[in-house]
Design an enzyme around this catalytic site. Structure first.
Site: not given
Length: 326
Positions: A96-98
């Site tokens: 969700g937050d690459i």
């Protein structure tokens, strides 16, 4: 376009949610998690210390970054993402937050994915079920966030991580931040108009890619660039179903690396295979958790919604303990 609202939940719950997820993540390219600590009424995650900084710093630095190393770093990142998506037969974990700030480096420049505060799980079926929310969705970083995320009715899927991976590929190809304003070197401040454009198909500056291609046209590394550019565009396809899966990307990059290894001339410098990297010695250099009171603590306050700041406290941690997964 709608912004998703995060449920009102205790920061301590978010902290323990991330800790439980980290305890499940055992992979060479995911940061090693040792346990949690509570010291002076402050909760902390105890993880290995990676002295090489992060990918964001490396990209924006003036350091020489060979194209073989760029390919290797992307291979290591997608290896970690593939593990998240596929290691559990019943659940797919979505990071969700690459982004480069969430990819740390060892002193040997081996990549490890971190920051699992935005992870969600979905049941692995052919149908698209409701997601089981683990952490606040507001943690997503907008330049790396897939356009469908901003649809209030959309469910989170692994394809969102693939979109983010595509933006990271762009950064490694160009060594600039996505949507950077050429006039002052700052990320475009017209955030909401740009978000609207992204939802309509806008992507980072193509002219920067053309400049790199022109610089490499007489160089043997142009083949690496062209293949990664093509993969990048597949990853940030507007339609999620058209994006390749992590396992497909991993196979593609593994094949590309193998082809380079086969064509390397004697005496040429090559990248170190993952399974021979000195990073594997990192875990062995630490004493067992219950014997070692000095490690690196990530303060719970660093899990705030600040995009570019992570605070690290290197103080002793006598209150550390492993987390029970129940």
């Amino acid at each position: 376009m709608h912004n998703k609202e995060a449920p009102v939940t205790s920061p301590v719950k978010f902290f323990y949610d991330e800790a439980k997820i980290l305890q499940r993540m055992k992979h060479p390219h995911i940061v090693i998690f040792y346990g949690v600590t509570s010291l002076f009424a402050r909760e902390g995650l105890v993880m290995e210390f990676l002295e090489g900084g992060n990918l964001h710093e490396l990209i924006l630095s003036k350091k020489n970054l060979p194209w073989t190393d760029r390919l290797r770093l992307l291979h290591e990142l997608i290896s970690a993402i593939n593990f998240l998506h596929n290691h559990d037969d019943k659940k797919a974990y979505i990071h969700g937050d690459i982004k480069p700030l969430n990819t740390l480096l060892t002193k040997f420049m081996v990549l490890k994915l971190t920051d699992f505060g935005a992870v969600n799980m979905i049941v692995s079926t052919n149908a698209l079920p409701p997601s089981i929310e683990i952490s606040p969705k507001t943690q997503h970083t907008w330049p790396y966030t897939a356009p469908e995320f901003f649809d209030s009715d959309a469910k989170e899927t692994p394809a969102m991580d693939i979109y983010s991976f595509g933006i990271v590929v762009y950064e490694l190809l160009t060594r600039i931040r996505p949507y950077e304003d050429d006039r002052n070197g700052q990320v475009c401040r017209k955030k909401y108009s740009l978000l609207f454009g992204i939802c309509k198909g806008t992507r980072p500056n193509q002219s920067k890619l053309d400049e790199v291609k022109e610089q490499l046209k007489q160089h043997q590394d142009v083949d690496i660039f062209l293949k990664l550019q093509s993969l990048m565009k597949e990853c940030w396809e507007h339609e999620p179903s058209k994006r390749p899966k992590a396992i497909e990307i991993l196979k593609t990059l593994t094949k590309q690396m193998d082809e380079l290894s086969d064509t390397d001339a004697p005496g040429e410098e090559t990248f170190t295979p993952v399974d021979e990297s000195p990073v594997m010695c990192v875990q062995e250099t630490f004493r067992p958790v219950d014997e070692s009171p000095v490690m690196c603590v990530q303060d719970i306050q660093s899990t705030s919604q600040q995009e570019d700041n992570v605070s690290v406290n290197k103080a002793p941690i006598p209150g550390m303990h492993k987390l029970s997964l129940k």
